[in-house]
Design a protein around this motif. Structure first.
Motif, PDB file in Angstrom:
ATOM      1  N   GLU A 127      -3.360   3.266 -10.600  1.00 21.24           N
ATOM      2  CA  GLU A 127      -4.422   4.220 -10.917  1.00 21.24           C
ATOM      3  C   GLU A 127      -4.200   5.550 -10.198  1.00 21.24           C
ATOM      4  OE1 GLU A 127      -5.620   0.158 -11.653  1.00 21.24           O
ATOM      5  OE2 GLU A 127      -4.883   1.153  -9.832  1.00 21.24           O
ATOM      6  N   SER A 128      -3.864   5.462  -8.901  1.00 21.41           N
ATOM      7  CA  SER A 128      -3.618   6.677  -8.133  1.00 21.41           C
ATOM      8  C   SER A 128      -2.407   7.427  -8.667  1.00 21.41           C
ATOM      9  CB  SER A 128      -3.406   6.323  -6.653  1.00 21.41           C
ATOM     10  OG  SER A 128      -3.072   7.469  -5.902  1.00 21.41           O
ATOM     11  N   SER A 129      -1.345   6.694  -9.004  1.00 18.72           N
ATOM     12  CA  SER A 129      -0.145   7.334  -9.534  1.00 18.72           C
ATOM     13  C   SER A 129      -0.435   8.036 -10.844  1.00 18.72           C
ATOM     14  CB  SER A 129       0.957   6.292  -9.736  1.00 18.72           C
ATOM     15  OG  SER A 129       1.403   5.775  -8.500  1.00 18.72           O
ATOM     16  N   GLY A 143       0.797  -1.217   0.000  1.00 13.95           N
ATOM     17  CA  GLY A 143       0.000   0.000   0.000  1.00 13.95           C
ATOM     18  C   GLY A 143       0.826   1.262   0.000  1.00 13.95           C
ATOM     19  N   GLU A 158       2.075   4.121  -4.276  1.00 12.22           N
ATOM     20  CA  GLU A 158       0.642   4.182  -4.555  1.00 12.22           C
ATOM     21  C   GLU A 158       0.269   3.214  -5.680  1.00 12.22           C
ATOM     22  OE1 GLU A 158      -0.612   8.165  -5.300  1.00 12.22           O
ATOM     23  OE2 GLU A 158       0.312   8.975  -3.489  1.00 12.22           O
ATOM     24  N   SER A 159      -1.034   2.975  -5.826  1.00 14.02           N
ATOM     25  CA  SER A 159      -1.512   2.097  -6.889  1.00 14.02           C
ATOM     26  C   SER A 159      -1.259   2.738  -8.245  1.00 14.02           C
ATOM     27  CB  SER A 159      -3.008   1.838  -6.723  1.00 14.02           C
ATOM     28  OG  SER A 159      -3.737   3.037  -6.967  1.00 14.02           O
TER      29      SER A 159
END
Length: 497
Positions: free
Chosen positions: A325-327, A132, A322-323
């Motif tokens: 998608e978040s990145s 995470g 971060e994931s």
């Protein structure tokens, strides 16, 4: 109850003693893993170490938990640390005990050494050791930036030192060897808690204070200030305290440099890591010049890297864990901000700053030095300041009267292949290991440098060269003196007698 870790410093001291007794030291870990595996781990490659500690030997357990971030049975950790209750480590936020009687590491605890001794550093597990994204108040451990800063600090004995933005306390550890009193500050309460643990486990004592920039030391002055601040250039959001200042672009570094003179004693030195926004690709040094204007500080600013926006943003996105998608979302917004602000690149480097004793700045030199092996070190920074003082104290007539000698150097030549074979198009003299210690030379200046053997005054050497080339001595001295001064500034020539 506060959730800050390592509140019981007496337990931290007992824990540190138990770790050392178990062989959890630099030498003990290297011997346990073997030379090649230990070197790989130090270089950031952990899988050989993971394979090497796939057993229940006590030191294997400690390495697995505190260095590699692995889960191990509570019984194994208890056996590795006689006299330590694992429940107490859980209560102090060092590990977490699962319902299955497994230990999950929360903190990264590792040996760290310099020339003065060996210490234990307490920090959070980095993104590569945990699942995470990092927490907002994540505390970085020992990394490339902290090591670069530690190497760049001038290690001369001083009375008072300030570590501004101490994090887990790495810089303060180094200061302990040559500073009588150390003040260490941070805006992150978790960082201060871990710095307190680092200090106690390492047998040191620091004056730890909470607050931003110079607020915790208002009205105080220091002989030495070091800082690895949250310099990451962004929108001003503070997603992660360790990197984001909450001030847009490079405003934090601008404020830090602007307020620095009020907190340095005359003759005091500051070593700062910084990033700066570059809006004109032809003038990367514009922002450091703006920061320094009006400060009255002597300055040596060295840009070590110039990153394009995509590379810069990618570096910090990867660091946060971060994931995807978040990145992607954060990266797109970050790049849009750079475009709106006209930021075409980011400069990264180290600033060595000094408050002149007489209040009159003597020099502000801003340059790019990117070569491998040319990193700024404390010894080189100290020598650079000393050479600038030497040049300021001696006019041209004094230098002409000196017997100069040449440091061990190498001559490098650039050649192009033409119709008549290889043609030399440029020559330079380089002092190996010195950052920026390179001097472009022509035929005359090359002979001048080679002739400096510490036996003949410079004016006599120039007279010999002038006679050889059939020119007037004064006519040769005028263009030679700037070259000689630059060679002295770069540590290529020095006064022999």
């Amino acid at each position: 109850m506060t959730d800050l870790p390592c509140r019981d410093l007496a337990l931290i001291e007992t824990f540190a003693t138990a770790l050392r007794s178990a062989g959890f030291t630099g030498d003990g870990i290297a011997e346990h893993l073997g030379t090649e595996v230990s070197a790989s781990l130090t270089g950031g490659v952990s899988w050989p170490a993971v394979a090497a500690v796939a057993d229940d030997r006590p030191l294997s357990t400690l390495i697995a938990v505190f260095l590699l971030g692995e889960m191990r049975p509570v019984a194994d950790l208890a056996a590795a640390l006689p006299g330590i209750d694992v429940d107490d480590l859980d209560a102090q936020g060092i590990v977490r005990i699962t319902s299955g009687d497994e230990v999950v590491p929360v903190l990264d605890v590792r040996p760290y050494a310099d020339d003065a001794g060996e210490y234990l550093v307490f920090a959070d597990q980095d993104a590569g050791r945990r699942a995470g994204a990092l927490a907002h108040d994540h505390v970085l451990g020992i990394g490339g930036a902290s090591i670069s800063l530690a190497r760049a600090v001038i290690r001369r004995p001083v009375a008072r030192a300030l570590d501004l933005g101490t994090g887990c306390g790495v810089q303060a550890l180094h200061l302990g060897a040559h500073c009588d009193h150390i003040v260490a500050t941070d805006t992150n309460e978790r960082a201060l808690a871990l710095a307190a643990a680092t200090a106690r486990a390492s047998g040191q004592s620091w004056d730890l204070r909470a607050g931003s920039l110079f607020e915790p030391v208002a009205g105080e002055r220091f002989d030495l200030i070091v800082s690895n601040p949250p310099f990451v250039i962004g929108t001003g959001d503070q997603d992660y305290i360790y990197r984001d200042s909450g001030i847009p672009a490079d405003g934090l570094c601008a404020r830090l440099i602007g307020e620095l003179p009020d907190h340095l004693n005359p003759g005091g030195v500051a070593t700062i890591l910084a990033n700066w926004a570059v809006r004109d690709p032809e003038d990367w040094a514009a922002r450091p010049r703006e920061w320094l204007a009006g400060t009255g500080l002597d300055a040596w600013v060295v840009q070590r890297e110039l990153a394009d926006p995509v590379s810069y943003v990618s570096l910090w996105l990867a660091d946060a864990g971060e994931s995807a998608e978040s990145s992607a979302r954060r990266g797109r917004a970050w790049l849009d901000y750079f475009e709106r602000e006209g930021i075409v690149a980011v400069g990264m480097g180290v600033l060595t700053l000094r408050k002149p004793v007489d209040g009159t700045p003597g020099f502000q030199i801003i340059e790019e030095i990117t070569g491998a092996g040319e990193e700024v070190t404390g010894d080189e920074a100290a020598a650079f300041l000393d050479r600038q003082d030497f040049l300021a104290a001696h006019d041209d007539d004094a230098i002409l009267a000196m017997c100069l000698a040449t440091m061990p150097v190498v001559l490098e030549e650039q050649s192009l292949l033409g119709d008549d074979g290889w043609q030399t198009v440029g020559s330079a003299v380089r002092r190996p290991g010195g950052p920026g210690a390179t001097l472009g030379v022509d035929e005359v200046s090359r002979a001048l440098v080679a002739g400096c053997r510490g036996q003949l005054p410079l004016t006599g050497l120039i007279a010999l060269l002038a006679a050889h080339h059939g020119v007037d001595t004064d006519a040769l001295a005028r263009p030679a003196l700037p070259v000689v001064r630059e060679a002295i500034a770069r540590g290529i020539l020095y006064q022999a007698r």
